[in-house]
Design a protein around this motif. Sequence first.
Motif, short mmCIF file in Angstrom:
data_model
loop_
_atom_site.label_atom_id
_atom_site.label_comp_id
_atom_site.label_asym_id
_atom_site.label_seq_id
_atom_site.Cartn_x
_atom_site.Cartn_y
_atom_site.Cartn_z
N GLY A 20 -31.81 15.78 -34.25
CA GLY A 20 -30.95 15.28 -33.36
C GLY A 20 -29.80 15.25 -33.89
O GLY A 20 -28.45 15.23 -33.47
N ARG A 21 -29.94 13.98 -35.12
CA ARG A 21 -28.26 13.56 -35.69
C ARG A 21 -27.59 15.37 -36.18
O ARG A 21 -26.97 14.62 -35.93
N LEU A 24 -26.25 16.25 -32.94
CA LEU A 24 -25.35 15.56 -32.49
C LEU A 24 -23.13 16.44 -33.44
O LEU A 24 -22.48 16.57 -33.03
N VAL A 25 -23.49 16.13 -35.09
CA VAL A 25 -22.44 16.37 -36.22
C VAL A 25 -22.48 17.78 -35.88
O VAL A 25 -21.38 18.29 -35.95
N SER A 26 -23.42 18.49 -35.36
CA SER A 26 -23.48 20.20 -35.12
C SER A 26 -21.96 20.12 -34.50
O SER A 26 -21.12 20.76 -34.29
N ASP A 27 -22.15 19.66 -32.87
CA ASP A 27 -21.99 20.36 -31.79
C ASP A 27 -20.30 18.92 -32.15
O ASP A 27 -19.23 19.99 -31.96
N LEU A 68 -27.73 15.42 -44.73
CA LEU A 68 -27.11 14.84 -43.79
C LEU A 68 -26.04 13.55 -44.88
O LEU A 68 -26.20 13.22 -44.98
N ALA A 69 -24.82 13.64 -43.59
CA ALA A 69 -24.03 12.47 -44.32
C ALA A 69 -23.63 11.37 -43.55
O ALA A 69 -23.38 11.80 -42.67
#
Length: 175
Positions: A20-21, A24-27, A68-69
């Motif tokens: 999910g994280r 989010l950042v991908s979108d 993930l950053a």
Amino acid sequence: MSDAAVERVVVRETGGEDAGRLALVSDATFLETFAGMISGDALVTHCQRRHAPDYFRQLLEGGARAWLAELDGAPIGYALLTAPELDAAREGDIELKKIYILSRFHGSGLAARLLDAALVGAAGHARLLLGVKNDNHRAIGFYTKQGFRQIGTRRFDVGGTLYDDVVLARDLDRT
């Protein structure tokens, strides 16, 4: 981004629980980068198919690796390694599917940190491949400075519209 904020960014390898994280950042980064350049409906359709949590979960369960950053726990970027899907791939290659970073963190050194994590994850492979939109000069410049060279081109489908990518490769030390 301030030096103090840069120091608070944590880069960590993810698992399926982080799907999910990643989504989010991908979108956010995809929309931020391509809104106004690619049809809005095509962007939304692409994000729903290729950036959904289930998509990332399946990739990770299938052997992909992601880093993930996060800044104070908020996802701000990521890097994703997968088996190659590029025609230019050879035996022993691995693909850097994405390095996505929110634009306000460009120039902070975060892309290099994510690339370094992916390079460690790619250990034992012959080359690291990636595709990048042919007019994304900032990304192409970054990858060129990191030792990548163009080895081909490909067409990339976003919501039924084809775009041109350059395919880049960097030789890796297999030791």
